[in-house]
Design a protein around this motif. Structure first.
Motif, PDB file in Angstrom:
ATOM      1  N   VAL A 183       0.843  -1.208   0.000  1.00  0.00           N
ATOM      2  CA  VAL A 183       0.000   0.000   0.000  1.00  0.00           C
ATOM      3  C   VAL A 183       0.878   1.259   0.000  1.00  0.00           C
ATOM      4  O   VAL A 183       0.608   2.223  -0.721  1.00  0.00           O
ATOM      5  N   ALA A 184       1.935   1.252   0.784  1.00  0.00           N
ATOM      6  CA  ALA A 184       2.822   2.419   0.873  1.00  0.00           C
ATOM      7  C   ALA A 184       3.462   2.746  -0.478  1.00  0.00           C
ATOM      8  O   ALA A 184       3.712   3.915  -0.780  1.00  0.00           O
ATOM      9  N   ARG A 185       3.713   1.723  -1.292  1.00  0.00           N
ATOM     10  CA  ARG A 185       4.299   1.951  -2.614  1.00  0.00           C
ATOM     11  C   ARG A 185       3.256   2.361  -3.653  1.00  0.00           C
ATOM     12  O   ARG A 185       3.588   2.639  -4.803  1.00  0.00           O
ATOM     13  N   GLY A 186       2.001   2.371  -3.265  1.00  0.00           N
ATOM     14  CA  GLY A 186       0.941   2.740  -4.189  1.00  0.00           C
ATOM     15  C   GLY A 186       0.503   1.618  -5.095  1.00  0.00           C
ATOM     16  O   GLY A 186      -0.190   1.848  -6.087  1.00  0.00           O
ATOM     17  N   GLU A 187       0.864   0.369  -4.761  1.00  0.00           N
ATOM     18  CA  GLU A 187       0.503  -0.771  -5.600  1.00  0.00           C
ATOM     19  C   GLU A 187      -0.856  -1.356  -5.239  1.00  0.00           C
ATOM     20  O   GLU A 187      -1.336  -2.262  -5.924  1.00  0.00           O
ATOM     21  N   ALA A 188      -1.455  -0.866  -4.181  1.00  0.00           N
ATOM     22  CA  ALA A 188      -2.829  -1.235  -3.807  1.00  0.00           C
ATOM     23  C   ALA A 188      -3.454  -0.047  -3.098  1.00  0.00           C
ATOM     24  O   ALA A 188      -2.800   0.610  -2.277  1.00  0.00           O
ATOM     25  N   GLN A 189      -4.699   0.230  -3.415  1.00  0.00           N
ATOM     26  CA  GLN A 189      -5.372   1.369  -2.797  1.00  0.00           C
ATOM     27  C   GLN A 189      -5.759   1.058  -1.360  1.00  0.00           C
ATOM     28  O   GLN A 189      -5.598   1.891  -0.468  1.00  0.00           O
ATOM     29  N   LEU A 190      -6.286  -0.144  -1.139  1.00  0.00           N
ATOM     30  CA  LEU A 190      -6.694  -0.566   0.195  1.00  0.00           C
ATOM     31  C   LEU A 190      -5.887  -1.793   0.607  1.00  0.00           C
ATOM     32  O   LEU A 190      -5.651  -2.687  -0.215  1.00  0.00           O
ATOM     33  N   GLY A 191      -5.487  -1.831   1.868  1.00  0.00           N
ATOM     34  CA  GLY A 191      -4.757  -2.987   2.383  1.00  0.00           C
ATOM     35  C   GLY A 191      -5.374  -3.480   3.671  1.00  0.00           C
ATOM     36  O   GLY A 191      -5.757  -2.681   4.541  1.00  0.00           O
ATOM     37  N   PHE A 192      -5.469  -4.796   3.791  1.00  0.00           N
ATOM     38  CA  PHE A 192      -6.057  -5.413   4.983  1.00  0.00           C
ATOM     39  C   PHE A 192      -5.059  -6.381   5.611  1.00  0.00           C
ATOM     40  O   PHE A 192      -4.493  -7.237   4.934  1.00  0.00           O
ATOM     41  N   GLN A 193      -4.873  -6.232   6.909  1.00  0.00           N
ATOM     42  CA  GLN A 193      -4.026  -7.149   7.653  1.00  0.00           C
ATOM     43  C   GLN A 193      -4.300  -6.926   9.144  1.00  0.00           C
ATOM     44  O   GLN A 193      -5.063  -6.041   9.525  1.00  0.00           O
ATOM     45  N   GLN A 194      -3.692  -7.774   9.969  1.00  0.00           N
ATOM     46  CA  GLN A 194      -3.833  -7.569  11.407  1.00  0.00           C
ATOM     47  C   GLN A 194      -3.321  -6.175  11.771  1.00  0.00           C
ATOM     48  O   GLN A 194      -2.303  -5.717  11.241  1.00  0.00           O
ATOM     49  N   LEU A 195      -4.037  -5.513  12.686  1.00  0.00           N
ATOM     50  CA  LEU A 195      -3.617  -4.177  13.128  1.00  0.00           C
ATOM     51  C   LEU A 195      -2.164  -4.185  13.583  1.00  0.00           C
ATOM     52  O   LEU A 195      -1.402  -3.256  13.284  1.00  0.00           O
ATOM     53  N   SER A 196      -1.763  -5.216  14.313  1.00  0.00           N
ATOM     54  CA  SER A 196      -0.396  -5.278  14.836  1.00  0.00           C
ATOM     55  C   SER A 196       0.640  -5.337  13.720  1.00  0.00           C
ATOM     56  O   SER A 196       1.779  -4.899  13.904  1.00  0.00           O
ATOM     57  N   GLU A 197       0.279  -5.878  12.571  1.00  0.00           N
ATOM     58  CA  GLU A 197       1.214  -5.931  11.445  1.00  0.00           C
ATOM     59  C   GLU A 197       1.246  -4.604  10.693  1.00  0.00           C
ATOM     60  O   GLU A 197       2.301  -4.145  10.245  1.00  0.00           O
ATOM     61  N   LEU A 198       0.094  -3.956  10.534  1.00  0.00           N
ATOM     62  CA  LEU A 198       0.048  -2.673   9.840  1.00  0.00           C
ATOM     63  C   LEU A 198       0.761  -1.582  10.635  1.00  0.00           C
ATOM     64  O   LEU A 198       1.392  -0.687  10.050  1.00  0.00           O
ATOM     65  N   LYS A 199       0.697  -1.636  11.958  1.00  0.00           N
ATOM     66  CA  LYS A 199       1.282  -0.580  12.787  1.00  0.00           C
ATOM     67  C   LYS A 199       2.779  -0.427  12.579  1.00  0.00           C
ATOM     68  O   LYS A 199       3.335   0.649  12.796  1.00  0.00           O
ATOM     69  N   ALA A 200       3.422  -1.487  12.164  1.00  0.00           N
ATOM     70  CA  ALA A 200       4.879  -1.454  12.033  1.00  0.00           C
ATOM     71  C   ALA A 200       5.354  -0.890  10.695  1.00  0.00           C
ATOM     72  O   ALA A 200       6.562  -0.732  10.495  1.00  0.00           O
TER      73      ALA A 200
END
Length: 262
Positions: A183-200
């Protein structure tokens, strides 16, 4: 207070009269950790190493999936490891196969699925199920993990939501990489994962948890690998992670701590 001269003198005498002993090798524990609980083990590692003298060699390893890095695949290749930190349901399979020690298992934290967009991008509405469905259908691209949350989303939630036929064509599973990085690279508009994984992950904005009606809790647990070369040290680390002393680190990483067992 007077200086403790007798004790100091005795210590000096012992040093002078005793041959120097060879330095004892440092115990190093190899810890295989999935992304959902990686923040916890990395936060506690420096203080734990200082207090115990045990070094933690932490390796990122998904709880499941086909990638070589996944914990089950590493253990199947007999890669050296002492402790695994991973999704509880996946750990159950390792217990059943005898690859980890059943009575060493500890439950550590509960994780919930969140959604993220690229930093600075518009923030879609996911406050209720209707808004969540509209956001998914309007999205240009959607990414989810190849671990517990992504398997649930792709196999259970998305089909249950009866999204339009075009949705699955723009949704994809991400192996061996944090969804947030995609998502940060702009290769997906929306990203879903565990909150604990996204926070990092830098470069993203976390919109929040998906609605309760769509949510699925994932339990993260730990256990000692059956072939560990340092069983006592491995059990000590697991007991620490399951104690009240580690609860703040678990919470800081985005998990809900499991109450410490008496």
């Amino acid at each position: 207070m007077f200086p403790r001269l007798p004790t100091l003198a005795l210590g000096a005498l012992l040093l002078a009269s005793t041959p120097l002993l060879a330095a004892q090798p440092v115990t190093t524990l190899t810890v295989l950790s999935s992304g959902g609980i990686m923040g916890t083990i990395r936060e506690v590692a420096p203080a734990y190493e200082k207090a115990t003298g045990v070094k933690l060699d932490i390796a990122a390893a998904p709880s499941m999936g086909d990638t070589p890095q996944a914990i089950p695949n590493r253990l199947a290749r007999n890669e050296p490891a002492d402790v695994v930190l991973m999704v509880g349901s996946a750990l159950d399979k390792l217990v059943a196969s005898g690859q980890v020690v059943k009575d060493s298992r500890v439950d550590l934290g509960q994780s919930f699925i969140a959604m993220a967009v690229r930093q600075g991008a518009p923030k879609p509405d996911i406050s209720n199920m209707d808004a969540f469905k509209q956001t998914l259908e309007k999205a240009q691209s959607v990414a989810y993990s190849d671990s517990a949350s992504g398997v649930y989303l792709s196999r259970i939630l998305f089909p249950r939501m009866q999204l339009d036929k075009s949705f699955m064509a723009k949704a994809r599973m991400i192996p061996a990489e944090p969804v947030g990085a995609v998502v940060a690279r702009g290769e997906a508009q929306l990203g879903f994962q565990q909150l604990s994984e996204l926070k990092a992950v830098p470069g993203i904005d976390i919109i929040g948890l998906i609605p309760d009606q769509a949510q699925k809790m994932t339990l993260y647990s730990g256990a000692m690998v059956s072939k560990s070369q340092h069983p006592e040290a491995a059990r000590t680390l697991l007991q620490y992670l399951a104690s009240k002393d580690a609860a703040k680190a678990i919470e800081d990483s985005g998990l809900k701590p499991v109450p410490a067992q008496p």
